[in-house]
Design an enzyme around this catalytic site. Structure first.
Site, PDB file in Angstrom:
ATOM      1  N   SER A 203       6.442   3.953  -6.166  1.00 53.89           N
ATOM      2  CA  SER A 203       6.642   4.035  -4.662  1.00 53.89           C
ATOM      3  C   SER A 203       8.019   2.921  -4.673  1.00 53.89           C
ATOM      4  CB  SER A 203       5.607   3.448  -3.899  1.00 53.89           C
ATOM      5  OG  SER A 203       6.065   3.042  -2.620  1.00 53.89           O
ATOM      6  N   ALA A 204       9.111   3.374  -3.725  1.00 57.87           N
ATOM      7  CA  ALA A 204      10.198   2.743  -3.731  1.00 57.87           C
ATOM      8  C   ALA A 204      10.060   1.324  -2.965  1.00 57.87           C
ATOM      9  CB  ALA A 204      11.275   3.708  -2.766  1.00 57.87           C
ATOM     10  N   CYS A 326     -10.085  -5.244   7.933  1.00 57.65           N
ATOM     11  CA  CYS A 326     -10.840  -5.332   9.422  1.00 57.65           C
ATOM     12  C   CYS A 326     -10.454  -3.817  10.068  1.00 57.65           C
ATOM     13  CB  CYS A 326     -10.525  -6.325  10.056  1.00 57.65           C
ATOM     14  SG  CYS A 326     -11.185  -6.593  11.517  1.00 57.65           S
TER      15      CYS A 326
HETATM   16  N1  PLP Z   1      -0.930   2.529  -5.120  1.00 58.28           N
HETATM   17  C1  PLP Z   1      -0.907   1.255  -5.301  1.00 58.28           C
HETATM   18  C2  PLP Z   1      -1.534   0.495  -6.238  1.00 58.28           C
HETATM   19  C3  PLP Z   1      -0.527   0.541  -3.949  1.00 58.28           C
HETATM   20  O1  PLP Z   1      -0.649  -0.702  -3.819  1.00 58.28           O
HETATM   21  C4  PLP Z   1      -0.163   1.396  -2.868  1.00 58.28           C
HETATM   22  C5  PLP Z   1       0.341   0.736  -1.490  1.00 58.28           C
HETATM   23  O2  PLP Z   1      -0.147  -0.183  -1.020  1.00 58.28           O
HETATM   24  C6  PLP Z   1      -0.110   2.779  -3.050  1.00 58.28           C
HETATM   25  C7  PLP Z   1      -0.488   3.365  -4.215  1.00 58.28           C
HETATM   26  C8  PLP Z   1       0.683   3.661  -1.726  1.00 58.28           C
HETATM   27  O3  PLP Z   1       1.969   3.832  -1.988  1.00 58.28           O
HETATM   28  P1  PLP Z   1       2.573   4.147  -0.644  1.00 58.28           P
HETATM   29  O4  PLP Z   1       2.694   3.096   0.418  1.00 58.28           O
HETATM   30  O5  PLP Z   1       4.253   4.317  -1.121  1.00 58.28           O
HETATM   31  O6  PLP Z   1       2.305   5.584  -0.257  1.00 58.28           O
END
Ligand code: PLP
Length: 378
Positions: A203-204, A326
């Site tokens: 994820s960018a 929450c």
């Molecule tokens: N996987 C993990 C471990 C994450 O911490 C997050 C976001 O908090 C995601 C996936 C989801 O990524 P995105 O916000 O780009 O959808």
């Protein structure tokens, strides 16, 4: 005093310590994105305008491939980590899905859709995967198509999982392995040449790029079905016009990765944890006996519920996350902290402090001051 001076003074008392929620965009990333926003063209069009923006996609693919030491053609762009995880989990035709008990909701909730087929691999008190449990689950699933989905680093505690060992076990049983590297990428070394997984999510916005962009790595030969159907974008695996400016920003953020800067972040965390331990000897720090991301500290002390702490800190200009969620006024305990078998007191009072290369010592000092005051004033 002029408004500007007052604003500057206020800014100085602020502390953004929620880097695992989202990171900053550097000026380089913003500039690259603005440059691309000025271009018009659909990367699927065959004319010159289309080719110009298609080149932007190819550039980020090249940067991803070269950073992660694999062929650029093995990455497809998605709308973020959530979509990359969903595509990996639902796109592979598996009879059995094994996920760790501390996966992000974007894995956990998708895995629940495959309810009958999903099983959870337990973790120990530090949040580290129980490899014997994984072996037992694989042993019980012999002769079935198995997909294992585990994270490289956890978003709440920062614990880093033993993916090398998971891969060895999976190879023996012929299982596919998907790794959610969303929190780890950009913070610790990651190489797909070394870590031969079948699928990996990125994820960018967790590593200096914009929100709404991510990627899924798919090792050559891994049979994946698309979730979105339509145009043949991304080798037919993800239909829909790509987020070209976002992808450009993602590429620039990868070019700007500086793992050395995270050593400084680690020393700031050391200052934070030591200062607090000196004040409160009973302070509990999750996963501190094992390897963690350099920037994450999940701490608990006293009896103030996490959500109340987050609000009090916010009122003082300090931004962190709570270990519990929450919603609709009801505080739900964290599934992840529960899986780690942590005490009720920890589950109810834990907050996550997460830093980045831009974090200043003064932000840490400010946090320590307000956190300490919060408990001392009781
Ligand atoms: N996987 C993990 C471990 C994450 O911490 C997050 C976001 O908090 C995601 C996936 C989801 O990524 P995105 O916000 O780009 O959808």
């Amino acid at each position: 005093m002029t408004d500007k001076i007052v604003m500057e003074m206020l800014e100085k008392t602020k502390a953004y310590l929620d880097y695992n929620a989202t990171s900053f965009l550097s000026s380089g990333v913003k500039e690259r994105m603005i440059e691309v926003l000025k271009k018009t063209g659909n990367p699927s069009s065959v004319h010159t305008a289309g080719k110009e923006v298609k080149a932007v996609l190819n550039k980020t693919r090249e940067v991803l491939g070269s950073y992660l030491e694999v062929s650029p053609q093995q990455f497809i762009f998605t709308s973020g980590g959530t979509e990359a995880n969903a595509l990996a989990l639902l796109g592979i035709d598996s009879d059995v899905l094994l996920i760790s008990s501390i996966e992000h909701a974007s894995v956990y909730k998708v895995a629940q859709l495959k309810h009958g087929a999903t099983q959870e691999i337990s973790v120990d008190g530090q949040g580290v995967l129980n490899l014997d449990h994984l072996k037992n689950l694989l042993e019980a699933s012999k002769n079935q198509k198995v997909l294992i989905s585990v994270m490289l680093a956890n978003n709440e505690s920062g614990v880093i999982e033993p993916i090398g060992a998971v891969l060895e076990i999976a190879k023996f049983y012929g299982a596919f392995v998907h790794v959610d590297a969303v929190q780890a990428f950009g913070k610790i070394p990651v190489s797909l040449k070394e870590m031969k997984v079948d699928l990996m999510s990125f994820s960018a916005h967790k590593m200096g790029g914009p929100m709404g962009v991510g990627a899924l790595y798919i090792q050559e030969g891994v049979p994946l079905n698309a979730l979105y159907l339509g145009g043949g974008q991304e080798r037919g695996l993800r239909a829909g016009a790509e987020n070209v400016s976002g992808i450009a920003g993602f590429g620039k953020a990868i070019e700007e990765i500086d793992l050395g800067a995270w050593e400084k972040v680690k020393s700031l965390r050391h200052v934070l944890e030591n200062s607090l331990k000196n004040k409160f000897s009973e302070l509990f720090i999750a996963s501190d006996q094992v390897t963690r991301l350099p920037n994450t500290s999940l701490i608990a002390y006293g009896n103030i519920p996490s959500a109340t702490q987050v609000i009090k800190l916010d009122l003082n200009g300090i931004y962190v996350s709570s270990g519990s969620a929450c919603s609709s006024g009801v505080v739900k305990e964290s599934r992840i902290l529960k899986a780690m078998g942590l005490s009720n007191r920890f589950k109810q009072t834990a907050i996550r402090v997460s830093m980045g290369p831009g974090t200043l010592l003064r932000e840490i000092e400010r946090f320590v001051e307000v956190y300490t005051h919060m408990f001392e004033e009781l």
